[in-house]
Design an enzyme around this catalytic site. Structure first.
Site, PDB file in Angstrom:
ATOM      1  N   SER A 122       0.824  -1.204   0.000  1.00 29.98           N
ATOM      2  CA  SER A 122       0.000   0.000   0.000  1.00 29.98           C
ATOM      3  C   SER A 122       0.860   1.258   0.000  1.00 29.98           C
ATOM      4  CB  SER A 122      -0.895   0.000   1.245  1.00 29.98           C
ATOM      5  OG  SER A 122      -1.498   1.259   1.456  1.00 29.98           O
ATOM      6  N   TYR A 146      -1.140   0.098  10.033  1.00 30.80           N
ATOM      7  CA  TYR A 146      -1.348  -0.622   8.774  1.00 30.80           C
ATOM      8  C   TYR A 146      -0.167  -0.415   7.830  1.00 30.80           C
ATOM      9  CZ  TYR A 146      -3.475  -1.593   4.174  1.00 30.80           C
ATOM     10  OH  TYR A 146      -3.746  -2.052   2.910  1.00 30.80           O
ATOM     11  N   LYS A 150       2.478  -3.289   6.455  1.00 32.27           N
ATOM     12  CA  LYS A 150       2.716  -3.515   5.027  1.00 32.27           C
ATOM     13  C   LYS A 150       4.201  -3.324   4.687  1.00 32.27           C
ATOM     14  CE  LYS A 150      -1.310  -4.568   3.228  1.00 32.27           C
ATOM     15  NZ  LYS A 150      -1.516  -5.852   2.512  1.00 32.27           N
TER      16      LYS A 150
END
Length: 323
Positions: A122, A146, A150
Site C-alpha cells: 500500500s 497498517y 505492510k
C-alpha cells in the site's frame, strides 16, 4: 498451473478470479485449477477449470500450511485488516497483516518450488518527514500501524526472494476508487463511497476538504496490473521487489467535478461535507505525489482520467437499489 488467491472473497480477489477465468492462462500457461481462500469461504466463480473454495484464517499457521497443500504455482496475497481497523485494533492488525503474511511466505517457502507470490502492499508505507515528491527509492516512513505492517511485509517479500524461497512481487496499491459494494473499515473508504452511493441514488458523507489530494487507481486497472505483476520475469525487478503501482493525483473536489461531467449534478448534490477528525488524523499522513518510474518501466499502466473511473464503475459495478 494452479493459482491461489488469498483474500479471494474480497472485491479485488473476486475480480482477479473472474479475469483469470476469462483469460484461461497466466504467464502463457494454461490454468488448471483456481483456489480461492478467505476468512469465510469465497463466492463461487464460473471458470473453464476447477475452482475450490476455502475458509482459512492465515494467522493460524497450521491452517495456512494446510491451505498450501494445493501446491500453487502462483499466489496472490491480498488478505489484510484494512487501515482504519488496523489502527483501532492494533493486535488484530499485527496478527493478520504481520503474522499472517509471514505464515503465507513460510508456507510458500516450504513448497520448495519457489512460487510466484504477489503481495499487495500500500502507498500507506509512505509518510512523515519525506519530500512531497516520492520516488521509488524514497525511505519508507509509515504513519499508521497498517502502513508499518505492510512495510514489514515488503521487506520480507524482498528478502525471501533474495534467498530464493519465493519469487515475490510487492506492488504498492494507490487508493482504489471507485470500489463496489459497501463501505469497509478502511480510512480511505470514503474515497469510494462519496461516488458509489450518490451514483446509486444514496447520500454520502465526505470527511475531508475538497482540496485533499488522492493518489488513485480504478479497480479495473488494479486487477490488470496485479495480473501483469505475476507475469513479469523475476530478473526485471532488480534488487527490490517492492514498488508503487502507477496512479493519478487529483483532489477530492476535482474528482467530484469529474463525476459531474459524466453523471450530471444529481449525484454531486447527494454529497454532504462533514469533516471527521479521526479520518483526517489517518489520511493526512498519506502522500499523494508519487513518481512510479519502476512500475512504468515494467509495463504497468494507470487510468487516463477520473472520468474514466466513473465510467468503469457505471459499466462494471453499479448496483441500483430496487424500487
Amino acid at each position: 498451473m494452479r493459482v491461489l488467491i488469498i483474500g479471494g472473497g474480497g472485491f479485488i480477489g473476486q475480480k482477479i478470479a473472474k479475469a483469470l477465468a476469462e483469460k484461461g492462462t497466466l504467464n502463457g500457461k494454461q490454468i488448471t485449477h483456481l483456489e480461492l481462500a478467505d476468512i469465510t469461504a469465497p463466492p463461487t466463480v464460473v471458470a473453464p477449470f476447477g475452482v475450490s473454495h476455502h475458509a482459512v484464517d492465515i494467522s493460524d499457521k497450521a491452517k495456512c500450511d494446510a491451505l498450501f497443500q494445493c501446491q500453487p504455482d502462483v499466489v496472490f496475497h491480498l488478505a489484510a485488516i484494512v487501515s482504519g481497523q488496523a489502527e483501532a485494533e492494533f493486535d488484530t492488525g499485527m496478527r493478520v497483516n504481520l503474522a499472517g503474511t509471514l505464515n503465507v511466505f513460510e508456507a510458500a517457502r516450504a513448497l520448495g518450488t519457489k512460487p510466484v507470490v504477489v503481495f499487495s502492499s500500500s502507498c500507506a508505507v509512505y509518510g512523515g518527514e519525506i519530500p512531497d515528491q516520492i520516488e521509488d527509492w524514497t525511505t519508507l516512513n509509515p504513519q499508521t500501524s497498517y502502513g508499518a505492517q505492510k512495510a514489514i511485509g515488503e521487506l520480507l517479500c524482498t528478502d525471501y526472494s533474495r534467498k530464493g524461497f519465493i519469487d515475490g512481487r510487492a506492488p504498492r496499491l494507490p487508493t482504489i476508487t471507485i470500489r463496489p459494494g459497501k463501505p469497509n473499515a478502511a480510512a480511505s473508504s470514503f474515497m469510494s463511497s462519496i461516488f458509489r452511493e450518490p451514483l446509486q441514488g444514496q447520500t454520502a458523507v465526505c470527511p475531508v476538504q475538497p482540496d485533499y489530494a488522492v493518489w488513485y487507481l480504478s479497480p479495473r486497472k488494479v486487477v490488470e496490473n496485479l495480473i501483469k505483476c505475476a507475469e513479469i520475469p523475476a530478473e526485471k525487478f532488480g534488487e527490490n521487489r517492492a514498488f508503487a503501482l502507477p496512479g493519478r493525483v487529483a483532489t477530492i473536489g476535482e474528482m467530484v467535478e469529474a463525476m459531474r461531467k459524466v453523471a450530471g449534478d444529481e449525484p454531486v448534490n447527494r454529497i454532504k461535507w462533514e469533516p471527521d477528525p479521526v479520518i483526517l488524523s489517518i489520511v493526512m499522513g498519506w502522500r499523494p505525489h508519487i513518481n512510479p518510474q519502476k512500475a512504468l518501466a515494467l509495463g504497468l499502466t494507470t487510468d487516463d482520467s477520473f472520468e474514466d473511473n466513473v465510467r468503469y464503475f457505471l459499466e462494471d459495478d453499479i448496483q441500483v437499489p430496487a424500487t
